[in-house]
Scaffold this motif. Structure first.
Motif, PDB file in Angstrom:
ATOM      1  N   LYS A  34       0.761  -1.283  -0.054  1.00  0.00           N
ATOM      2  CA  LYS A  34      -0.002  -0.007   0.068  1.00  0.00           C
ATOM      3  C   LYS A  34       0.944   1.204  -0.032  1.00  0.00           C
ATOM      4  CE  LYS A  34      -4.458  -1.468   0.578  1.00  0.00           C
ATOM      5  NZ  LYS A  34      -5.628  -0.861  -0.269  1.00  0.00           N
ATOM      6  N   ASP A  35       0.322   2.187  -0.774  1.00  0.00           N
ATOM      7  CA  ASP A  35       1.164   3.622  -0.719  1.00  0.00           C
ATOM      8  C   ASP A  35       0.331   4.357   0.382  1.00  0.00           C
ATOM      9  OD1 ASP A  35       2.272   5.835  -1.239  1.00  0.00           O
ATOM     10  OD2 ASP A  35       1.635   6.314  -3.369  1.00  0.00           O
ATOM     11  N   ALA A 237     -11.417   3.000   7.136  1.00  0.00           N
ATOM     12  CA  ALA A 237     -11.399   1.578   8.006  1.00  0.00           C
ATOM     13  C   ALA A 237     -12.158   0.659   7.659  1.00  0.00           C
ATOM     14  CB  ALA A 237     -11.446   1.872   9.410  1.00  0.00           C
ATOM     15  N   TYR A 238     -12.363   0.377   6.185  1.00  0.00           N
ATOM     16  CA  TYR A 238     -13.390  -0.729   5.709  1.00  0.00           C
ATOM     17  C   TYR A 238     -12.776  -1.758   5.023  1.00  0.00           C
ATOM     18  CZ  TYR A 238     -12.073   1.879   1.525  1.00  0.00           C
ATOM     19  OH  TYR A 238     -11.145   2.578   0.481  1.00  0.00           O
ATOM     20  N   GLU A 239     -11.333  -1.843   4.786  1.00  0.00           N
ATOM     21  CA  GLU A 239     -10.862  -3.014   4.097  1.00  0.00           C
ATOM     22  C   GLU A 239      -9.887  -3.714   4.973  1.00  0.00           C
ATOM     23  OE1 GLU A 239      -7.134  -3.574   0.965  1.00  0.00           O
ATOM     24  OE2 GLU A 239      -8.335  -1.742   0.736  1.00  0.00           O
ATOM     25  N   PRO A 240      -9.971  -4.949   4.963  1.00  0.00           N
ATOM     26  CA  PRO A 240     -10.758  -5.858   4.094  1.00  0.00           C
ATOM     27  C   PRO A 240     -12.307  -5.736   4.271  1.00  0.00           C
ATOM     28  CG  PRO A 240      -9.862  -7.568   5.292  1.00  0.00           C
ATOM     29  CD  PRO A 240      -9.415  -5.949   5.828  1.00  0.00           C
ATOM     30  N   GLU A 241     -13.407  -5.626   3.232  1.00  0.00           N
ATOM     31  CA  GLU A 241     -14.475  -5.341   3.465  1.00  0.00           C
ATOM     32  C   GLU A 241     -15.347  -6.565   3.997  1.00  0.00           C
ATOM     33  OE1 GLU A 241     -16.412  -3.541   0.231  1.00  0.00           O
ATOM     34  OE2 GLU A 241     -14.809  -2.418  -0.457  1.00  0.00           O
ATOM     35  N   HIS A 270     -12.996   9.656  10.077  1.00  0.00           N
ATOM     36  CA  HIS A 270     -12.781   8.518  10.236  1.00  0.00           C
ATOM     37  C   HIS A 270     -12.043   8.100   9.254  1.00  0.00           C
ATOM     38  CE1 HIS A 270     -13.110   4.111  11.664  1.00  0.00           C
ATOM     39  NE2 HIS A 270     -13.284   4.634  12.895  1.00  0.00           N
ATOM     40  N   TYR A 271     -10.775   8.684   8.547  1.00  0.00           N
ATOM     41  CA  TYR A 271      -9.886   8.236   7.699  1.00  0.00           C
ATOM     42  C   TYR A 271      -8.720   9.139   7.721  1.00  0.00           C
ATOM     43  CZ  TYR A 271     -10.955  12.493   4.765  1.00  0.00           C
ATOM     44  OH  TYR A 271     -11.168  13.647   4.453  1.00  0.00           O
ATOM     45  N   GLY A 272      -7.682   8.712   7.335  1.00  0.00           N
ATOM     46  CA  GLY A 272      -6.427   9.467   7.063  1.00  0.00           C
ATOM     47  C   GLY A 272      -5.769   9.781   8.521  1.00  0.00           C
ATOM     48  N   THR A 273      -6.030   9.313   9.672  1.00  0.00           N
ATOM     49  CA  THR A 273      -5.485   9.792  10.881  1.00  0.00           C
ATOM     50  C   THR A 273      -4.569   8.535  11.392  1.00  0.00           C
ATOM     51  OG1 THR A 273      -7.149  11.280  11.252  1.00  0.00           O
ATOM     52  CG2 THR A 273      -5.766  10.617  13.098  1.00  0.00           C
ATOM     53  N   PHE A 274      -5.139   7.249  11.512  1.00  0.00           N
ATOM     54  CA  PHE A 274      -4.647   6.076  12.155  1.00  0.00           C
ATOM     55  C   PHE A 274      -4.802   5.050  10.774  1.00  0.00           C
ATOM     56  CE2 PHE A 274      -5.900   8.258  15.764  1.00  0.00           C
ATOM     57  CZ  PHE A 274      -4.527   8.629  16.662  1.00  0.00           C
ATOM     58  N   ASP A 278      -6.868  -1.640   6.371  1.00  0.00           N
ATOM     59  CA  ASP A 278      -5.930  -1.784   5.052  1.00  0.00           C
ATOM     60  C   ASP A 278      -6.060  -0.764   3.942  1.00  0.00           C
ATOM     61  OD1 ASP A 278      -4.835  -3.900   6.417  1.00  0.00           O
ATOM     62  OD2 ASP A 278      -5.746  -5.350   5.015  1.00  0.00           O
ATOM     63  N   ASP A 279      -7.271   0.045   4.171  1.00  0.00           N
ATOM     64  CA  ASP A 279      -7.498   0.926   3.215  1.00  0.00           C
ATOM     65  C   ASP A 279      -6.787   2.496   3.535  1.00  0.00           C
ATOM     66  OD1 ASP A 279      -9.661   2.922   5.019  1.00  0.00           O
ATOM     67  OD2 ASP A 279      -9.550   0.795   5.491  1.00  0.00           O
ATOM     68  N   THR A 280      -6.371   3.196   2.399  1.00  0.00           N
ATOM     69  CA  THR A 280      -5.639   4.528   2.681  1.00  0.00           C
ATOM     70  C   THR A 280      -6.399   5.561   2.237  1.00  0.00           C
ATOM     71  OG1 THR A 280      -5.074   4.832   0.392  1.00  0.00           O
ATOM     72  CG2 THR A 280      -3.641   3.390   1.477  1.00  0.00           C
ATOM     73  N   ALA A 281      -6.042   6.722   2.837  1.00  0.00           N
ATOM     74  CA  ALA A 281      -7.026   7.900   2.672  1.00  0.00           C
ATOM     75  C   ALA A 281      -7.270   8.176   1.400  1.00  0.00           C
ATOM     76  CB  ALA A 281      -6.249   9.325   3.514  1.00  0.00           C
TER      77      ALA A 281
END
Length: 340
Positions: A34-35, A237-241, A270-274, A278-281
């Motif tokens: 992941k990037d 925070a949804y992956e893996p679905e 609820h994204y991009g902070t922690f 496995d998903d990214t912002a």
């Protein structure tokens, strides 16, 4: 010792995962590349304004699910987390406003007891002589044991009045645990903020803070009970679905929740902070934008905030023939280009 109450979701939807499933996710994570180079920008906070404001409705994103909301003369903080680490994961960006630079906090809203939504050291720094902490039913005892006295528990659909603000606790689809022994012994939910005063010519917008949730039919019920103007909804925070689906919405499900609650403006959180999943912002924002286009939802219906950015929300006219925009659409960069 009496048996402790265990709380459930609407329709008894289970979020339980087996050890085998957890190990499968961990194995999948090791194989992924992941990037994480993209980071949500920080914007210098308007500290003087935030300390002086007692009239305008504002919200300032600190990061993750933490906001400073100024509403009807109150300073409220949602799900306070200024921690620089969450477990073994370091925070991906600085908090939008340093905790020691905040104005005096009147109310702390806690959606549930997970560590990324309830950080005790942050609460202790925010808690003052007149601060009230609102928590889901079952969580008050833990806070009081930590020394916080002004703690009030709330059940789903319950409403309390603080100052000139009516605060309702509404359902989510989630779960909670802080130790191996307290799974679901306290509840979870979101909050709706409304003015307690009867409007004359205008009123502050109704704000819905969704906390943390999987997609569920409760969003539509919330939309039927409240006239929501602004919805703060989780998109990360949804992956893996296959593992996260019952407890966290995908960006597409968050957009459907926005439609369900019938809000006028969506603010993603609820994204991009922690790195909790496995998903990214960047992935979350790109999927949100693609689904917005697919649904033909206007760009001015979704407002992306930088960390530390304050969004000022006007009071809405109550005249039946008038329409007050929630944001100045001419000043909002296009959703697709704001965080590129």
């Amino acid at each position: 010792m009496p048996r402790r109450t265990r709380y459930n979701n609407i329709d008894n939807v289970s979020t339980d995962k087996t050890l085998k499933q957890f190990r499968q996710w961990r194995e999948e994570r090791r194989r992924k590349r992941k990037d994480y180079s993209y980071v949500i920008p920080n914007k210098p906070p308007q500290l003087d304004y935030l300390h002086q404001n007692r009239v305008e409705t504002t919200m300032t994103w600190i990061g993750h699910s933490t906001f400073l909301i100024q509403y009807q003369g109150l300073n409220l903080v949602t799900d306070p987390v200024w921690a620089m680490r969450m477990g073994f994961q370091r925070r991906l960006c600085e908090p939008g406003v340093p905790i020691d630079k905040l104005p005096r906090i009147d109310v702390i809203l806690i959606s549930h007891s997970h560590y990324d939504h309830m950080h005790m050291a942050s609460i202790r720094r925010l808690y003052g002589s007149d601060t009230t902490i609102l928590v889901p039913v079952g969580l008050g005892r833990k806070l009081r044991r930590k020394g916080f006295q002004r703690v009030q528990e709330m059940s789903w659909w319950e409403r309390v009045r603080i100052g000139e603000v009516d605060i309702s606790f509404v359902p989510t689809q989630h779960w909670t645990r802080r130790t191996p022994f307290d799974t679901n012994t306290s509840h979870w939910g979101g909050y709706v903020l409304e003015s307690a005063q009867s409007p004359a010519d205008s009123k502050p917008p109704v704000i819905y803070f969704a906390g943390d949730s999987g997609y569920f039919r409760g969003f539509a019920e919330i939309g039927s009970r409240y006239e929501i103007d602004v919805a703060l909804l989780p998109i990360g925070a949804y992956e893996p679905e296959w593992f996260m689906t019952s407890q966290h919405t995908t960006p597409e499900e968050a957009l459907q929740a926005f439609v369900d609650v019938r809000a006028k403006l969506m603010i993603p959180m609820h994204y991009g902070t922690f790195r909790l999943a496995d998903d990214t912002a960047r992935e979350a924002l790109d999927r949100l934008e693609a689904d917005r286009k697919r649904r033909d939802i206007s760009e001015d219906k979704i407002r992306l905030l930088h960390h530390g950015e304050t969004l000022r929300l006007p009071h809405l006219t109550t005249h039946p023939m008038a329409s007050t925009p929630l944001v100045d659409t001419e000043r909002i960069p296009q959703l697709s280009g704001r965080f590129k």
